[in-house]
Write an enzyme that holds these catalytic residues in place. Structure first.
Site, short mmCIF file in Angstrom:
data_model
loop_
_atom_site.label_atom_id
_atom_site.label_comp_id
_atom_site.label_asym_id
_atom_site.label_seq_id
_atom_site.Cartn_x
_atom_site.Cartn_y
_atom_site.Cartn_z
N CYS A 1 58.03 22.47 12.30
CA CYS A 1 56.78 22.13 12.97
C CYS A 1 56.61 20.62 13.08
O CYS A 1 57.05 19.87 12.22
CB CYS A 1 55.61 22.76 12.21
SG CYS A 1 54.00 22.48 12.97
N SER B 1 54.02 19.03 12.56
CA SER B 1 53.15 18.53 11.49
C SER B 1 53.96 17.88 10.37
O SER B 1 53.51 16.91 9.74
CB SER B 1 52.30 19.66 10.93
OG SER B 1 51.41 20.15 11.90
N HIS C 1 54.86 14.31 11.00
CA HIS C 1 53.82 13.34 10.68
C HIS C 1 53.95 12.81 9.25
O HIS C 1 53.44 11.74 8.93
CB HIS C 1 52.44 13.95 10.88
CG HIS C 1 52.09 14.18 12.33
ND1 HIS C 1 51.89 13.15 13.22
CD2 HIS C 1 51.91 15.32 13.04
CE1 HIS C 1 51.58 13.64 14.41
NE2 HIS C 1 51.60 14.96 14.33
N HIS D 1 56.00 24.50 6.15
CA HIS D 1 54.79 25.29 5.91
C HIS D 1 54.73 26.53 6.79
O HIS D 1 53.72 27.20 6.85
CB HIS D 1 53.54 24.43 6.14
CG HIS D 1 53.45 23.90 7.55
ND1 HIS D 1 54.15 22.80 7.97
CD2 HIS D 1 52.76 24.33 8.62
CE1 HIS D 1 53.88 22.56 9.23
NE2 HIS D 1 53.04 23.49 9.66
N CYS E 1 52.14 29.41 11.49
CA CYS E 1 51.49 28.18 11.95
C CYS E 1 51.40 28.13 13.47
O CYS E 1 50.36 28.37 14.04
CB CYS E 1 52.23 26.95 11.44
SG CYS E 1 51.55 25.38 12.05
#
Length: 375
Positions: A40, A42, A45, A62, A169
């Site tokens: 992902c 995310s 980041h 995650h 997610c």
């Protein structure tokens, strides 16, 4: 137990595959042998520093699914052999948000980036003798995880785990951003800005909700092609190209709903979305940006006089315990495309290549798939 994981030791570094020490489940916890983990944006980041953590090192990941192998004291509703999907937002079912039907805002999420276990505030992962923060209390960039029961959702055993991982997610976030937060209604015109792992599912959600037009803005040509397969009716390379066409297609009324699902949201994206949104419409902010970026371009004149709605979204506004099984049921009935989302599969050792492919726009969702060799 000793296993391996993808560890990030600092901002700007690559993921390092190395041995980790994983603790056994304590009260309220389970250990899960994962089949796969999504790559992902995310987690990217964490690499750029856009998402703050209490300290490094961090074990990423995650979005996963697997089989429960150990059960700690006090666990209810789960036993060894159960198939589960990780939910990056834990859902206790008892805190004020959960009690109000907002599991995606569960108070247990306060420690998502601190890494301390829900059970006792300690750490379950160590590397090189140091405590490690698991991304979103999960750390699925390892073939095994020890997590709280609030962070996993039991699913039917006949669903392929590699596919089930996707709803932990990206799928749920995108789908819910359209169907729940944007509340797309039949006949509406919808713009989706960004067609990655989340945006593609905002497209699927908007189409399933009965949108008249689902118009996608995406700079990567291949992703625009994929978006058409997911339910988009029109695609554009840029917002500049889209603006005139959306105006023309809607007879000047613009979009009823605009959903921002770009991988790294910038301040100017907010005004772009509002400009694409018509009177009384809603712009949904789903994409993540740098936590320190507080500069937003926004016409307050337009916001007020045209009564537009600017709405944030996490996990698509959906309840993990309800939405994950529901979406997998739609998949089983052929009403939700999941197989098509996992465009490339990687070994954990190739995770840095997987993220480079993401940056290059080569995937909808890259997937780390664990094999017997990883056990």
């Amino acid at each position: 137990m000793k296993t391996k994981g993808a560890i990030l030791w600092g901002v700007g570094e690559e993921w390092s595959i190395e041995e980790i020490e994983l603790g056994d489940p304590k009260a309220g916890e389970v250990q899960v042998q994962l089949a796969a983990s999504g790559l992902c944006h995310s987690d990217e980041h964490l690499v750029t520093g856009g998402t703050p953590v209490a300290f490094y090192p961090v074990i990423g990941g995650h979005e996963g699914a697997g089989v429960v192998t150990k059960v700690g004291p006090g666990v209810t509703g789960l036993q060894e052999g159960d198939h589960v999907v990780t939910a990056f937002i834990p859902a206790c079912g008892q805190c004020p948000p959960c009690s109000k039907g907002m599991q995606n805002l569960c108070d247990l999420g306060a420690n998502l980036l601190a890494g301390t276990s829900i059970s006792d505030g300690s750490y379950r992962v160590q590397a090189r003798g140091k405590d490690v923060i698991p991304m979103c209390l999960l750390g699925t960039f390892s073939p095994y995880i020890t997590v709280h029961q609030a962070s996993v959702v039991k699913v039917e055993p006949d669903i392929p785990l590699e596919i089930a991982a996707l709803v932990g997610c990206g799928v749920t976030t995108g789908w819910g951003s359209a169907t729940k937060v944007a509340d797309v209604r039949p006949g509406e015109n919808v713009v989706v800005m960004g067609a990655g792992g989340v945006g593609m599912n905002a497209v699927q959600g908007a189409a399933a909700a009965g949108a008249k037009r689902v118009m996608v803005i995406e700079p990567v040509a291949k992703k625009r092609e994929w978006a058409m397969d997911m339910g988009a009716t029109h695609t554009f390379e840029s917002a500049e190209e889209a603006t005139g066409k959306v105006n023309e297609l809607t007879w000047g009324r613009m979009a009823d709903k605009t959903i921002i699902t770009v991988g790294d949201i910038q301040g100017e994206d907010i005004q772009t979305a509002l400009s694409l949104t018509g009177k009384g419409g809603r712009a949904v902010v789903t994409g993540m940006g740098n936590y320190a970026n507080t500069d937003v371009k926004l016409s307050l004149f337009e916001l007020t006089l045209l009564q537009k709605d600017l709405q944030g979204a996490i996990f698509g506004g959906l309840a993990p315990r309800a939405a994950i099984p529901e979406l997998l049921a739609l998949y089983q009935e052929g009403q939700l495309k999941l197989d098509e989302l996992a465009t490339t599969k990687y070994a954990l050792e190739d995770i840095n290549q997987g993220y480079q492919d993401m940056r290059d726009g080569k995937n909808i969702r890259g997937m780390v798939v664990y094999t017997d060799a990883d056990r």
